[in-house]
Design an enzyme around this catalytic site. Structure first.
Site, PDB file in Angstrom:
ATOM      1  N   GLY A  18       0.765  -1.243   0.000  1.00  0.00           N
ATOM      2  CA  GLY A  18       0.000   0.000   0.000  1.00  0.00           C
ATOM      3  C   GLY A  18       0.797   1.295   0.000  1.00  0.00           C
ATOM      4  N   ASP A  65       8.785  -6.636  13.413  1.00  0.00           N
ATOM      5  CA  ASP A  65       7.428  -6.437  13.931  1.00  0.00           C
ATOM      6  C   ASP A  65       7.494  -5.233  14.869  1.00  0.00           C
ATOM      7  OD1 ASP A  65       5.019  -6.444  15.267  1.00  0.00           O
ATOM      8  OD2 ASP A  65       4.917  -8.620  15.432  1.00  0.00           O
ATOM      9  N   SER A 145      -4.815   9.606  10.191  1.00  0.00           N
ATOM     10  CA  SER A 145      -5.983   9.264   9.363  1.00  0.00           C
ATOM     11  C   SER A 145      -7.095  10.272   9.629  1.00  0.00           C
ATOM     12  CB  SER A 145      -6.480   7.866   9.741  1.00  0.00           C
ATOM     13  OG  SER A 145      -7.722   7.575   9.136  1.00  0.00           O
ATOM     14  N   TYR A 158      -9.851   1.813  16.540  1.00  0.00           N
ATOM     15  CA  TYR A 158      -8.953   2.245  15.447  1.00  0.00           C
ATOM     16  C   TYR A 158      -8.877   3.775  15.432  1.00  0.00           C
ATOM     17  CZ  TYR A 158      -6.993   3.261  10.880  1.00  0.00           C
ATOM     18  OH  TYR A 158      -6.200   3.772   9.869  1.00  0.00           O
ATOM     19  N   LEU A 190     -10.270   7.686   2.598  1.00  0.00           N
ATOM     20  CA  LEU A 190     -10.214   6.329   2.027  1.00  0.00           C
ATOM     21  C   LEU A 190      -9.136   6.172   0.953  1.00  0.00           C
ATOM     22  CD1 LEU A 190     -14.059   5.735   1.657  1.00  0.00           C
ATOM     23  CD2 LEU A 190     -12.528   4.508   3.212  1.00  0.00           C
ATOM     24  N   GLU A 194      -4.366  -2.813   0.924  1.00  0.00           N
ATOM     25  CA  GLU A 194      -4.772  -4.062   1.602  1.00  0.00           C
ATOM     26  C   GLU A 194      -5.491  -3.773   2.922  1.00  0.00           C
ATOM     27  OE1 GLU A 194      -1.365  -6.627   2.186  1.00  0.00           O
ATOM     28  OE2 GLU A 194      -0.879  -6.651   0.053  1.00  0.00           O
TER      29      GLU A 194
HETATM   30  P1  NDP Z   1      -1.747  -1.952   4.009  1.00  0.00           P
HETATM   31  O1  NDP Z   1      -2.447  -3.029   4.777  1.00  0.00           O
HETATM   32  O2  NDP Z   1      -1.681  -2.064   2.534  1.00  0.00           O
HETATM   33  O3  NDP Z   1      -0.261  -1.756   4.593  1.00  0.00           O
HETATM   34  C1  NDP Z   1       0.015  -1.804   5.964  1.00  0.00           C
HETATM   35  C2  NDP Z   1       1.497  -2.014   6.165  1.00  0.00           C
HETATM   36  O4  NDP Z   1       1.783  -2.036   7.572  1.00  0.00           O
HETATM   37  C3  NDP Z   1       1.988  -3.316   5.590  1.00  0.00           C
HETATM   38  O5  NDP Z   1       3.200  -3.099   4.922  1.00  0.00           O
HETATM   39  C4  NDP Z   1       2.204  -4.195   6.804  1.00  0.00           C
HETATM   40  O6  NDP Z   1       3.273  -5.097   6.552  1.00  0.00           O
HETATM   41  C5  NDP Z   1       2.613  -3.143   7.837  1.00  0.00           C
HETATM   42  N1  NDP Z   1       2.431  -3.605   9.196  1.00  0.00           N
HETATM   43  C6  NDP Z   1       1.277  -3.926   9.823  1.00  0.00           C
HETATM   44  N2  NDP Z   1       1.515  -4.373  11.067  1.00  0.00           N
HETATM   45  C7  NDP Z   1       2.878  -4.329  11.233  1.00  0.00           C
HETATM   46  C8  NDP Z   1       3.743  -4.671  12.289  1.00  0.00           C
HETATM   47  N3  NDP Z   1       3.279  -5.156  13.461  1.00  0.00           N
HETATM   48  N4  NDP Z   1       5.071  -4.498  12.128  1.00  0.00           N
HETATM   49  C9  NDP Z   1       5.558  -4.012  10.961  1.00  0.00           C
HETATM   50  N5  NDP Z   1       4.783  -3.676   9.920  1.00  0.00           N
HETATM   51  C10 NDP Z   1       3.457  -3.836  10.053  1.00  0.00           C
HETATM   52  O7  NDP Z   1      -2.480  -0.606   4.419  1.00  0.00           O
HETATM   53  P2  NDP Z   1      -2.186   0.940   4.088  1.00  0.00           P
HETATM   54  O8  NDP Z   1      -1.060   1.089   3.159  1.00  0.00           O
HETATM   55  O9  NDP Z   1      -3.485   1.531   3.751  1.00  0.00           O
HETATM   56  O10 NDP Z   1      -1.801   1.441   5.545  1.00  0.00           O
HETATM   57  C11 NDP Z   1      -0.657   2.214   5.837  1.00  0.00           C
HETATM   58  C12 NDP Z   1      -1.012   3.198   6.933  1.00  0.00           C
HETATM   59  O11 NDP Z   1      -1.977   4.124   6.439  1.00  0.00           O
HETATM   60  C13 NDP Z   1      -1.619   2.588   8.190  1.00  0.00           C
HETATM   61  O12 NDP Z   1      -1.061   3.223   9.324  1.00  0.00           O
HETATM   62  C14 NDP Z   1      -3.097   2.928   8.075  1.00  0.00           C
HETATM   63  O13 NDP Z   1      -3.715   3.006   9.322  1.00  0.00           O
HETATM   64  C15 NDP Z   1      -3.011   4.278   7.391  1.00  0.00           C
HETATM   65  N6  NDP Z   1      -4.194   4.761   6.702  1.00  0.00           N
HETATM   66  C16 NDP Z   1      -4.786   4.006   5.726  1.00  0.00           C
HETATM   67  C17 NDP Z   1      -5.890   4.489   5.046  1.00  0.00           C
HETATM   68  C18 NDP Z   1      -6.629   3.687   4.032  1.00  0.00           C
HETATM   69  O14 NDP Z   1      -7.795   4.007   3.729  1.00  0.00           O
HETATM   70  N7  NDP Z   1      -6.038   2.651   3.460  1.00  0.00           N
HETATM   71  C19 NDP Z   1      -6.404   5.833   5.329  1.00  0.00           C
HETATM   72  C20 NDP Z   1      -5.731   6.530   6.389  1.00  0.00           C
HETATM   73  C21 NDP Z   1      -4.639   6.024   7.011  1.00  0.00           C
HETATM   74  P3  NDP Z   1       3.400  -6.593   7.067  1.00  0.00           P
HETATM   75  O15 NDP Z   1       2.037  -7.187   7.099  1.00  0.00           O
HETATM   76  O16 NDP Z   1       4.319  -7.216   6.052  1.00  0.00           O
HETATM   77  O17 NDP Z   1       4.043  -6.470   8.410  1.00  0.00           O
HETATM   78  C1  8X3 Z   2      -8.305   4.475   7.282  1.00  0.00           C
HETATM   79  C2  8X3 Z   2      -9.422   5.259   6.728  1.00  0.00           C
HETATM   80  O1  8X3 Z   2     -11.895   5.751   7.078  1.00  0.00           O
HETATM   81  O2  8X3 Z   2     -11.240   3.436   6.796  1.00  0.00           O
HETATM   82  O3  8X3 Z   2      -7.665   5.186   8.298  1.00  0.00           O
HETATM   83  O4  8X3 Z   2     -10.741   4.609   8.835  1.00  0.00           O
HETATM   84  S1  8X3 Z   2     -10.882   4.725   7.418  1.00  0.00           S
END
Ligand code: NDP
Ligand code: 8X3
Length: 259
Positions: A18, A65, A145, A158, A190, A194
């Site tokens: 992502g 992690d 977020s 969350y 949004l 993944e």
């Molecule tokens: P993805 O699920 O695509 O990516 C999340 C990433 O976080 C993965 O690379 C995963 O890698 C890593 N991750 C999760 N848990 C751990 C851990 N314990 N240790 C190390 N790495 C970890 O989601 P997004 O790209 O959307 O999310 C990225 C950020 O953006 C997050 O903080 C999310 O809350 C935030 N966000 C997302 C939005 C959305 O709508 N998608 C909107 C606003 C904010 P792996 O599993 O390999 O460890």
């Molecule tokens: C991720 C965006 O609206 O799904 O932070 O919480 S939302």
């Protein structure tokens, strides 16, 4: 003068997917050296190889992690000296679990969100920022977020973790006053990644409904905003960027077309 990323060392957590992966491509194109951290080692290695081939930059995979404080400290300390000199930290690793009511949700879901989104972010910050202060250079980008500004039904924990990220970003900026280290909180609405598949534990059909009939932000949109923040001149601190899809006007109001 804008800040050049050429040869800067950037640590991205959550680089395996992502927003993190998109950041890696944007920063690699700008000539940075990248430390790619996440738990899925194979994904990191494939990304590192693709970036090296495409942009001819130096990368290191850091399987990690963020919930494990000792592992975080050891991983940072075990980097070679020139890679420990991290110029930009993107605290992006994060996740949501479920959409259950606060009085019904499994405790394990809360533990995982709090341990990753709040404590994990703090551990990495604690491991990296002292070096930035000592070297007199650095920038911390936290991925918050819209959920940290507006609470939605079923999302209270969350949302609380992302409200904490907002507070932690503000607090870090306060604590760094008098140093040249900058702090930015990025707050997307949004974004199709993944994220929803993880939230619904692999239920792809349910995850797709989140983005159905609307045009979400892309991971590249977020990477582009981060690139903007970290390339401003040294005296400019972009404290927050709050960006939503045009089809979204609040955490709960989304315009959807019939599909
Ligand atoms: P993805 O699920 O695509 O990516 C999340 C990433 O976080 C993965 O690379 C995963 O890698 C890593 N991750 C999760 N848990 C751990 C851990 N314990 N240790 C190390 N790495 C970890 O989601 P997004 O790209 O959307 O999310 C990225 C950020 O953006 C997050 O903080 C999310 O809350 C935030 N966000 C997302 C939005 C959305 O709508 N998608 C909107 C606003 C904010 P792996 O599993 O390999 O460890
Ligand atoms: C991720 C965006 O609206 O799904 O932070 O919480 S939302």
């Amino acid at each position: 003068m804008t800040t050049s990323l050429a040869h800067q060392c950037i640590l991205i957590t959550g680089a395996s997917s992502g927003i993190g992966t998109a950041c890696a491509h944007f920063f690699a194109q700008a000539g940075a050296r990248l430390i790619l951290a996440a738990r899925r080692r194979e994904k990191l290695e494939a990304l590192a190889e693709a970036l090296q081939k495409r942009y001819q930059i130096q990368t290191r995979s850091l399987p990690l992690d963020v919930q494990d404080s000792e592992a975080v400290m050891t991983a940072i300390e075990s980097l070679p000296a020139d890679w420990q000199a991290i110029d930009v930290l993107v605290n992006n690793a994060g996740l949501s679990r479920g959409l259950d009511k606060q009085y019904e949700a499994p405790l394990q879901d809360w533990e995982e969100m709090i341990d990753t989104n709040i404590k994990g972010l703090l551990y990495v910050t604690r491991a990296v920022v002292p070096g930035m202060v000592a070297r007199g250079q650095g920038h911390v980008v936290n991925i918050g977020s819209i959920a940290g500004r507006q609470t939605y039904p079923g999302g209270s924990v969350y949302c609380a973790t992302k409200a904490a990220v907002k507070s932690l970003s503000e607090g870090l900026k306060l604590d760094l006053l008098g140093t040249p280290v900058r702090v930015t909180n990025i707050e997307p609405g949004l974004v199709e990644t993944e994220f929803s598949t993880v939230r619904f534990r692999g239920d792809g059909d349910r995850a797709q409904t989140v983005y159905q009939g609307m045009t979400p932000l892309t991971p590249d949109d977020i990477a582009d905003a981060i690139l903007y923040a970290i390339t401003r001149p040294a005296h400019v601190n972009i404290s927050e960027i709050f960006l939503m899809p045009t089809d979204q006007s609040s955490a709960t109001l989304v315009h959807r077309r019939p599909t």
